[in-house]
Design an enzyme around this catalytic site. Structure first.
Site, mmCIF file in Angstrom:
data_model
loop_
_atom_site.group_PDB
_atom_site.id
_atom_site.type_symbol
_atom_site.label_atom_id
_atom_site.label_comp_id
_atom_site.label_asym_id
_atom_site.label_seq_id
_atom_site.Cartn_x
_atom_site.Cartn_y
_atom_site.Cartn_z
ATOM 1 N N THR A 102 0.850 -1.206 0.032
ATOM 2 C CA THR A 102 0.000 0.075 0.035
ATOM 3 C C THR A 102 0.770 1.330 -0.011
ATOM 4 O O THR A 102 0.558 2.246 -0.539
ATOM 5 C CB THR A 102 -0.925 0.080 1.320
ATOM 6 N N ASP A 400 -1.283 -8.191 6.414
ATOM 7 C CA ASP A 400 -0.328 -8.187 5.345
ATOM 8 C C ASP A 400 0.160 -9.166 4.892
ATOM 9 O O ASP A 400 0.109 -9.919 3.812
ATOM 10 C CB ASP A 400 0.653 -7.265 5.427
#
Length: 535
Positions: A102, A400
Site C-alpha cells: 500500500t 499483510d
C-alpha cells in the site's frame, strides 16, 4: 451552469454562485493537483522499505495509532484535498485487492506525477503524457511476467511461502520476530486453505490480542480463543472430549409481556412462581444434559439462579459470547447453532478434544481455549505485546502477511524485492522508448525515471547515498543482465536478492504498476477545478 451571449453574440458561461467559487483551469489546475498528490506521496515515502519510519497519528477522540502501513496512515490522516483523497482510495484499493504494497503504490503514483509535471512545463499535452504512461505500464507488466518465477510449495515444504511473508514483515515494527510471525501466518493460511481450489477464506483466521507478555509469546492456536471465562468460578477449568451445545436462546424463564402483569399477594403465590421458574430452569438444564452436552456456550446471559443451577448440575457454561465467535466455534467444532432448547439434539453438538481456561499474569484476566476440534478449518492467532498500540500494529502487519500467503496460494509467481523488479522494468521501458518516434517516448522515459524512485527511496531510508547506490545497481543489472539485483537495505554485503531471500508477489507488483498508472492518468486529465471558496 448556464450559457449566455453578450451583445456581440459571443457565448459565455454563468456558474451558479460564481462570486463564491474559486476556479483554477489549464496548466495551473494540473500543477495544483500534482502538488497535492505529491504532498501525500512524500509523507509515505519515508516509511517505505525495511528501514522505513513509522507515523504517529492522533484521531479527534485522542486515540493514538503508530503504524507504517500505507493504507492505515492515509485512512487516518483526514485529508481535505480531493486529489489527496484519490491517493487514499488508491492505497485502499491495493489493500482490498492484494493486502500488501500500500505504501509502494502511493510512492510510485507520486513519482509518476512528479515526472509528468516536468513534461507539462515543456509544453507536452497531458493526453500525450497519459498515453505514453499507458504504453509504458503495459511494457512494465510484460517485463514483470517475464522476470517472475514460479515456485512450488507443499504443506511439507512451506519455506518459499515463509520467505515471502518475511519480506513483507521486515518493513514493519515487528521485524525482529519476522521469522516466527511469518511461520505462524503461513501455517494459519495453510490450515484454512482449500488447496484444490487454490482459495483461502481469511474470515476463518481470527486474530486476537492481549496486552502483556512479549511479542515472542505470540502463538497459533488450532482452534478458537474466546475472551471469556466460565460463568461460575467453581466450574471445571479444563474439559476433555467436550460436547458443546451452542445456544442463541437465553437461560431465563419467559418474561411476562408488557401488557400483562402478575399480582402476587401472598407468600404461597410467590413460592409457586419461584417453583415454576425453578422447574423451567431444571427442564432447560435437563434438555442440555439429555442431548449429551458437557459444555454450554450461550450468546446471551443468565442470572445467578441459572448459574448456580448449572454449577449444581455439573454443566459448565460460558455466557455472552459474540455472534461472530459463535459462528467460528460452530465451524471449528462441527456443531450447529441452536435457537431453541426444544431443537437441541445430540447431532447438533460440536466436538472439541480440549476446552481449557487459561489465566494471564497476576491479573484476573482469563481466556477460553477451544482446541483439538473436529474440524480444524478455523484457527486463531493469539498476539501478546507490551502495549495496546504494539498489538494493533502487529495485527495490521499479520494481516499483510496473511494476504501475501493467500495470494501465493492463488498464484505461485514471485518477483524479487529490494527495488530489483522496479529497476528491471525501468530498463525495459527505457529500451522500448528508444524505438518509438512520437512524443510518447518522453513520457515513457519519464515513467522509467519514476520507477527508479522506489529503489531510490529504499536506499534513502536505509541511510545509503541514494543516487550513487541506484546508479551502481542499475549499471550492474545492465552489465550482468540479472533482474535479481536490488538495493542492499540491510547491509548484508550482496545486492543479489535471491541470496538475501527477498521476494514479493508478482500479482502484487503488477497491481501496483497498473493502479498507480490509472490514478495518474485520471489526475492528468483534469484541467478545470471549480471549488466552493472557503469563508
Amino acid at each position: 451552469m448556464a450559457l449566455a451571449f453578450d451583445e456581440y453574440g459571443r457565448p459565455f458561461i454563468i456558474i451558479r454562485d460564481q462570486e463564491t467559487k474559486s476556479r483554477v483551469r489549464g496548466l495551473d489546475a494540473q500543477k495544483a493537483n500534482i502538488m497535492a498528490a505529491k504532498a501525500v506521496a512524500r509523507v509515505l515515502r519515508t516509511s517505505l522499505g525495511p528501514n522505513g519510519m513509522d507515523k504517529m497519528l492522533q484521531s479527534p477522540d485522542g486515540d493514538v495509532t503508530i503504524t507504517n502501513d500505507g493504507a492505515t496512515i492515509l485512512e487516518q490522516m483526514e485529508i481535505e484535498n480531493q486529489i489527496g483523497k484519490l491517493m487514499v482510495e488508491l492505497s485502499r484499493s491495493q489493500d482490498y485487492e492484494i493486502g500488501d504494497g500500500t505504501t509502494g503504490v502511493v510512492v510510485l503514483a507520486g513519482a509518476l506525477l512528479e515526472q509528468a509535471e516536468v513534461l507539462l512545463e515543456r509544453g507536452i499535452h497531458p493526453i500525450r503524457v497519459a498515453e505514453g504512461y499507458e504504453m509504458a505500464s503495459k511494457l512494465a507488466v510484460e517485463n514483470l511476467t517475464r522476470i517472475g518465477q514460479t515456485f512450488e510449495f507443499s504443506p511439507d515444504n512451506i519455506e518459499p511461502l515463509v520467505q515471502t511473508c518475511m519480506t513483507t514483515l521486515s518493513s514493519k515494527i515487528v521485524g525482529r520476530c519476522k521469522r516466527q510471525l511469518a511461520e505462524i501466518a503461513v501455517k494459519a493460511v495453510l490450515a484454512v486453505a482449500d488447496l484444490e481450489r487454490s482459495d483461502v477464506n481469511l474470515d476463518l483466521i481470527k486474530v486476537e490480542g492481549k496486552v502483556g507478555g512479549k511479542l515472542e509469546d505470540t502463538e497459533l492456536v488450532y482452534g478458537i480463543v474466546v475472551d471469556k471465562d466460565m460463568s461460575h468460578p467453581q466450574m471445571p477449568k479444563e474439559i476433555r472430549d467436550a460436547k458443546i451445545a451452542i445456544l442463541t436462546c437465553p437461560f431465563e424463564p419467559p418474561k411476562p409481556k408488557t401488557k400483562h402483569k402478575v399480582d402476587i399477594d401472598s407468600v404461597e403465590k410467590f413460592e409457586a412462581l419461584q417453583a415454576a421458574e425453578k422447574s423451567y430452569f431444571n427442564e432447560m438444564v435437563q434438555q442440555c444434559k439429555d442431548a449429551g452436552a458437557t459444555l454450554v456456550i450461550c450468546q446471551w446471559g443468565f442470572d445467578d439462579e441459572a448459574n448456580h443451577l448449572l454449577m449444581h448440575e455439573n454443566l459448565p457454561a460460558v455466557r455472552w459470547v459474540g455472534g461472530v465467535e459463535l459462528e467460528l466455534i460452530a465451524i471449528a467444532t462441527g456443531g450447529r447453532i441452536v435457537p431453541r432448547f426444544k431443537e437441541l439434539t445430540p447431532e447438533k453438538l460440536g466436538k472439541a478434544g480440549l476446552v481449557r481456561e487459561k489465566g494471564f499474569g497476576t491479573t484476573k484476566d482469563r481466556m477460553l481455549y477451544i482446541e483439538q476440534c473436529a474440524n480444524s478449518r478455523a484457527v486463531t492467532i493469539f498476539i501478546r505485546g507490551g502495549n495496546k498500540m504494539m498489538i494493533e500494529e502487529t495485527k495490521r502487519s499479520l494481516h499483510d502477511a496473511l494476504c501475501v500467503a493467500r495470494n501465493l496460494i492463488r498464484d505461485k509467481a514471485i518477483v524479487y524485492g529490494g527495488g530489483a523488479a522496479e529497476i528491471s522494468c525501468s530498463l525495459a521501458v527505457e529500451a522500448a522508448a528508444d524505438k518509438i518516434s512520437g512524443v510518447e517516448q518522453y513520457a515513457m522515459r519519464a515513467f522509467a525515471d519514476a520507477l527508479d524512485m522506489v529503489p531510490m527511496a529504499l536506499a534513502e531510508n536505509s541511510g545509503l547515498q541514494p543516487i550513487n547506490t541506484l546508479t551502481a545497481v542499475k549499471a550492474q543489472q545492465v552489465k550482468e543482465q540479472n533482474p535479481h539485483l536490488g538495493i542492499d537495505c540491510n547491509d548484508v554485503g550482496t545486492n543479489d536478492m535471491r541470496e538475501q531471500n527477498v521476494f514479493e508477489t508478482l500479482i502484487g507488483k503488477k497491481q501496483q504498476v497498473l493502479l498507480a498508472t490509472q490514478v495518474v492518468k485520471m489526475i492528468l486529465k483534469i484541467d478545470d477545478v471549480i471549488s466552493p471558496s472557503s469563508y
